[in-house]
Scaffold this active site. Structure first.
Site, PDB file in Angstrom:
ATOM      1  N   ASP A 105       0.786  -1.188  -0.068  1.00  0.00           N
ATOM      2  CA  ASP A 105      -0.005   0.000  -0.020  1.00  0.00           C
ATOM      3  C   ASP A 105       0.970   1.239  -0.075  1.00  0.00           C
ATOM      4  O   ASP A 105       2.012   1.338   0.554  1.00  0.00           O
ATOM      5  CB  ASP A 105      -0.798   0.049   1.273  1.00  0.00           C
ATOM      6  CG  ASP A 105      -2.097  -1.019   1.298  1.00  0.00           C
ATOM      7  OD1 ASP A 105      -2.253  -1.451   0.001  1.00  0.00           O
ATOM      8  OD2 ASP A 105      -2.458  -1.457   2.231  1.00  0.00           O
ATOM      9  N   ASP A 117      -6.893  -1.368  -4.311  1.00  0.00           N
ATOM     10  CA  ASP A 117      -7.681  -1.098  -3.368  1.00  0.00           C
ATOM     11  C   ASP A 117      -8.793  -0.017  -3.910  1.00  0.00           C
ATOM     12  O   ASP A 117      -9.850  -0.140  -3.900  1.00  0.00           O
ATOM     13  CB  ASP A 117      -7.460  -0.594  -2.137  1.00  0.00           C
ATOM     14  CG  ASP A 117      -6.266  -1.496  -1.556  1.00  0.00           C
ATOM     15  OD1 ASP A 117      -6.549  -2.717  -1.600  1.00  0.00           O
ATOM     16  OD2 ASP A 117      -5.366  -1.185  -0.868  1.00  0.00           O
TER      17      ASP A 117
END
Length: 169
Positions: free
Chosen positions: A125, A143
Site C-alpha cells: 500500500d 484497492d
C-alpha cells in the site's frame, strides 16, 4: 429473463472486461514497483502537505489493515470475489459494455492484490490521505479500483439500470 437479444457480442464483452482489468492491473503493479524501488518500508513523502502522502506500507491483512496475518482468509475472500465477478459477468451479459468495464475495474483490483499476496505474502500500500494522525487507511490502485468499481456498479444498477425502469413501466 428478458426476451430481448443481447446488446453486445460475447467477444466484445470479454474484451471490454479483459482490457479494463489488464489496464488496472498494470497501473497497480507499476505504481507499487515504483514505491518499492524508491521508498523504504515506512517511509513517507508529502505530496500535498500532510493531506496526501506517499507512504510505503506492507499490509499483511485485508482492506483497512483488518485481519492482519490471515493470508488463508484473504485467499478465500479472493476466490469468493472472483466467483461473484464470474456470476455478474454472466448475469449482466445483455446489459451493455459499461457494466463489463466496471466489472473489469473490480477484477483488475482483485488480481492486483492477489499478485502481491501470492508473490510477497503481503500487499504493498502506498497512498495515505488525512490530517495528522487522523488518516484514511493507506491503500493502492487495486484497492481504489475495487472500492470505486463496486460503488459505481451499485449506483448504476440502482439508479441507471435500463431494465429496472422497463419492469416498472
Amino acid at each position: 429473463m428478458s426476451s430481448q437479444a443481447p446488446t453486445t457480442e460475447p467477444r466484445g464483452r470479454l474484451l471490454a472486461l479483459g482490457v479494463t482489468a489488464l489496464l488496472v492491473l498494470v497501473a497497480d503493479q507499476v505504481t507499487k514497483a515504483l514505491v518499492v524501488a524508491n521508498l523504504d518500508v515506512g517511509q513517507q513523502v508529502p505530496v500535498v502537505g500532510d493531506l496526501v502522502m506517499i507512504w510505503h506500507v506492507q499490509n499483511r491483512g485485508a482492506a483497512f489493515s483488518l485481519f492482519q496475518g490471515a493470508l488463508p482468509l484473504m485467499y478465500l475472500v479472493t476466490v469468493l470475489a472472483l466467483g461473484m465477478l464470474v456470476y455478474f459477468y454472466r448475469a449482466f451479459a445483455d446489459r451493455g459494455l459499461w457494466l463489463q468495464v466496471l466489472l473489469g475495474v473490480i477484477l483488475g483490483g482483485v488480481i492486483g492484490n492477489l499478485v502481491d499476496r501470492v508473490r510477497l505474502g503481503y500487499v504493498t500500500d502506498w497512498l495515505s490521505m488525512g490530517i495528522g494522525d487522523l488518516r484514511w487507511p493507506t491503500y493502492n490502485v487495486a484497492d481504489a479500483s475495487m472500492f470505486c468499481g463496486i460503488g459505481a456498479l451499485v449506483i448504476y444498477l440502482t439508479f441507471f439500470e435500463p431494465h429496472r425502469t422497463e419492469a416498472h413501466a
